[in-house]
Each structure stands twice: as structure tokens, then as C-alpha cells.
Design a protein around this motif. Structure first.
Motif, mmCIF file in Angstrom:
data_model
loop_
_atom_site.group_PDB
_atom_site.id
_atom_site.type_symbol
_atom_site.label_atom_id
_atom_site.label_comp_id
_atom_site.label_asym_id
_atom_site.label_seq_id
_atom_site.Cartn_x
_atom_site.Cartn_y
_atom_site.Cartn_z
ATOM 1 N N ARG A 93 -14.098 8.327 -9.515
ATOM 2 C CA ARG A 93 -14.264 6.909 -9.190
ATOM 3 C C ARG A 93 -15.648 6.664 -8.634
ATOM 4 N NH1 ARG A 93 -10.165 10.187 -7.306
ATOM 5 N NH2 ARG A 93 -8.852 9.216 -5.798
ATOM 6 N N TYR A 94 -16.226 5.582 -9.113
ATOM 7 C CA TYR A 94 -17.552 5.158 -8.675
ATOM 8 C C TYR A 94 -17.403 3.716 -8.196
ATOM 9 C CZ TYR A 94 -18.645 9.298 -11.341
ATOM 10 O OH TYR A 94 -18.657 10.584 -11.809
ATOM 11 N N VAL A 95 -17.568 3.508 -6.909
ATOM 12 C CA VAL A 95 -17.354 2.199 -6.295
ATOM 13 C C VAL A 95 -18.707 1.563 -6.006
ATOM 14 C CG1 VAL A 95 -16.287 0.971 -4.369
ATOM 15 C CG2 VAL A 95 -15.217 3.050 -5.266
ATOM 16 N N SER A 96 -18.876 0.348 -6.497
ATOM 17 C CA SER A 96 -20.113 -0.401 -6.282
ATOM 18 C C SER A 96 -19.776 -1.734 -5.631
ATOM 19 C CB SER A 96 -20.826 -0.650 -7.617
ATOM 20 O OG SER A 96 -21.082 0.560 -8.283
ATOM 21 N N PRO A 97 -19.814 -1.792 -4.284
ATOM 22 C CA PRO A 97 -19.557 -3.066 -3.622
ATOM 23 C C PRO A 97 -20.655 -4.076 -3.965
ATOM 24 C CG PRO A 97 -19.504 -1.237 -2.056
ATOM 25 C CD PRO A 97 -20.053 -0.716 -3.340
ATOM 26 N N ALA A 98 -20.250 -5.322 -4.136
ATOM 27 C CA ALA A 98 -21.219 -6.381 -4.433
ATOM 28 C C ALA A 98 -21.664 -7.049 -3.146
ATOM 29 C CB ALA A 98 -20.576 -7.410 -5.359
ATOM 30 N N PRO A 99 -22.918 -7.492 -3.087
ATOM 31 C CA PRO A 99 -23.372 -8.231 -1.901
ATOM 32 C C PRO A 99 -22.524 -9.492 -1.727
ATOM 33 C CG PRO A 99 -25.223 -7.681 -3.341
ATOM 34 C CD PRO A 99 -23.968 -7.347 -4.079
ATOM 35 N N GLY A 100 -22.078 -9.742 -0.528
ATOM 36 C CA GLY A 100 -21.269 -10.926 -0.274
ATOM 37 C C GLY A 100 -19.780 -10.733 -0.522
ATOM 38 N N ALA A 110 0.830 -1.206 0.000
ATOM 39 C CA ALA A 110 0.000 0.000 0.000
ATOM 40 C C ALA A 110 0.863 1.253 0.000
ATOM 41 C CB ALA A 110 -0.937 0.002 1.200
ATOM 42 N N ALA A 111 1.952 1.251 0.745
ATOM 43 C CA ALA A 111 2.842 2.403 0.783
ATOM 44 C C ALA A 111 3.547 2.565 -0.555
ATOM 45 C CB ALA A 111 3.856 2.261 1.907
ATOM 46 N N ALA A 112 3.842 1.463 -1.206
ATOM 47 C CA ALA A 112 4.528 1.511 -2.495
ATOM 48 C C ALA A 112 3.611 2.029 -3.598
ATOM 49 C CB ALA A 112 5.063 0.134 -2.852
ATOM 50 N N ALA A 113 2.308 2.001 -3.392
ATOM 51 C CA ALA A 113 1.356 2.382 -4.420
ATOM 52 C C ALA A 113 1.442 3.858 -4.778
ATOM 53 C CB ALA A 113 -0.067 2.052 -3.962
ATOM 54 N N GLY A 114 1.773 4.701 -3.865
ATOM 55 C CA GLY A 114 1.795 6.132 -4.126
ATOM 56 C C GLY A 114 0.612 6.805 -3.463
ATOM 57 N N GLY A 115 0.554 8.101 -3.631
ATOM 58 C CA GLY A 115 -0.506 8.871 -2.987
ATOM 59 C C GLY A 115 -1.861 8.645 -3.629
ATOM 60 N N TYR A 161 -12.362 -2.479 -1.349
ATOM 61 C CA TYR A 161 -11.786 -1.243 -1.899
ATOM 62 C C TYR A 161 -11.440 -0.269 -0.783
ATOM 63 C CZ TYR A 161 -11.585 3.246 -4.322
ATOM 64 O OH TYR A 161 -11.195 4.473 -4.786
ATOM 65 N N ALA A 162 -10.219 0.297 -0.844
ATOM 66 C CA ALA A 162 -9.814 1.332 0.122
ATOM 67 C C ALA A 162 -9.664 2.688 -0.568
ATOM 68 C CB ALA A 162 -8.508 0.953 0.805
ATOM 69 N N ARG A 163 -8.940 2.707 -1.719
ATOM 70 C CA ARG A 163 -8.711 3.970 -2.399
ATOM 71 C C ARG A 163 -8.163 3.716 -3.793
ATOM 72 N NH1 ARG A 163 -3.128 5.939 -1.930
ATOM 73 N NH2 ARG A 163 -1.884 4.357 -0.875
ATOM 74 N N THR A 164 -8.116 4.782 -4.585
ATOM 75 C CA THR A 164 -7.452 4.764 -5.883
ATOM 76 C C THR A 164 -6.177 5.576 -5.727
ATOM 77 O OG1 THR A 164 -9.579 4.603 -7.038
ATOM 78 C CG2 THR A 164 -7.677 5.341 -8.333
ATOM 79 N N ALA A 165 -5.065 5.003 -6.160
ATOM 80 C CA ALA A 165 -3.757 5.646 -5.980
ATOM 81 C C ALA A 165 -3.077 5.893 -7.321
ATOM 82 C CB ALA A 165 -2.863 4.757 -5.101
ATOM 83 N N VAL A 166 -2.156 6.847 -7.327
ATOM 84 C CA VAL A 166 -1.290 7.030 -8.490
ATOM 85 C C VAL A 166 -0.169 5.995 -8.396
ATOM 86 C CG1 VAL A 166 -1.831 9.467 -8.817
ATOM 87 C CG2 VAL A 166 0.065 8.833 -7.328
ATOM 88 N N THR A 226 -8.135 -2.686 1.389
ATOM 89 C CA THR A 226 -7.973 -2.470 2.825
ATOM 90 C C THR A 226 -6.930 -3.388 3.449
ATOM 91 O OG1 THR A 226 -9.826 -3.946 3.282
ATOM 92 C CG2 THR A 226 -10.315 -1.588 3.179
ATOM 93 N N ASN A 227 -6.637 -4.533 2.827
ATOM 94 C CA ASN A 227 -5.624 -5.442 3.373
ATOM 95 C C ASN A 227 -4.214 -5.068 2.921
ATOM 96 O OD1 ASN A 227 -5.581 -6.265 0.724
ATOM 97 N ND2 ASN A 227 -5.956 -8.423 1.150
ATOM 98 N N GLY A 228 -4.070 -3.952 2.188
ATOM 99 C CA GLY A 228 -2.765 -3.494 1.738
ATOM 100 C C GLY A 228 -2.385 -3.969 0.354
#
Length: 102
Positions: free
Chosen positions: A41-48, A28-33, A96-101, A70-72
């Protein structure tokens, strides 16, 4: 053959012994800011678990982005041209936690 004095050997050992420890970055730290707001971004979590992330680039230039969970864990790094869209799917147990550069 290379001849080393006791002082040279002692200095080398002392330098190695006092060097800062090597610390590896987490994925996650290596991903960038976090990607700027011009990466919509449009996030649509699926049931389950799992879900879909729709990304759209309105930055005025190409951007390299990836999903961070979220698990890195990180997803593949994609280049989005200005005006381009990308739909990414992810499956359980990732959240999903975030979108990174990248």
C-alpha cells in the motif's frame, strides 16, 4: 393452547434476565485484521484532506481488502487477484488508518 407452569415461566425469565448483553461491533472491528504485508500500500494524503491509496497484491492468491479510516468508517470490500492493483481515493474528512482484510 400451550400451558406453562409457574416454574417454567420463572426459569425462562431468569434465563433471559441473566443472558449476556448484545454488543454490536463497530465498523472498524467488523472490517477484520490488518492486511498482510503482501498487500503493498502506498498512501498519498492530499493537502486539505482526503487522499489516494494504491494497493498491489503480491500474495500469490486473491485477497479481499478494504480501507479503514481513523473515524472507524470502512470502505468497500474489493477482491484483488494476485498481481492486481487498485487505486482508491477518499475525501475530507476521512483520514486513512489501515488496510484490512474483509
Amino acid at each position: 393452547m400451550l400451558k406453562l407452569s409457574k416454574v417454567m415461566v420463572a426459569t425462562a425469565i431468569a434465563a433471559v434476565g441473566t443472558a449476556a448483553p448484545l454488543v454490536l461491533a463497530s465498523p472498524a472491528a467488523a472490517a477484520g485484521g490488518t492486511a498482510p504485508a503482501c498487500i503493498e500500500r502506498y498512501v498519498s494524503p492530499a493537502p486539505g484532506g482526503g487522499g489516494v491509496v494504491d494497493l498491489y497484491n503480491t500474495c500469490g492468491r486473491s485477497m479481499r481488502v478494504q480501507i479503514v479510516y481513523t473515524n472507524g468508517a470502512t470502505g468497500t470490500c474489493y477482491t484483488l487477484a494476485d498481481g492486481a492493483a487498485k487505486t482508491l481515493t477518499y475525501s475530507y474528512p476521512r483520514v486513512y488508518a489501515r488496510t484490512a482484510v474483509c
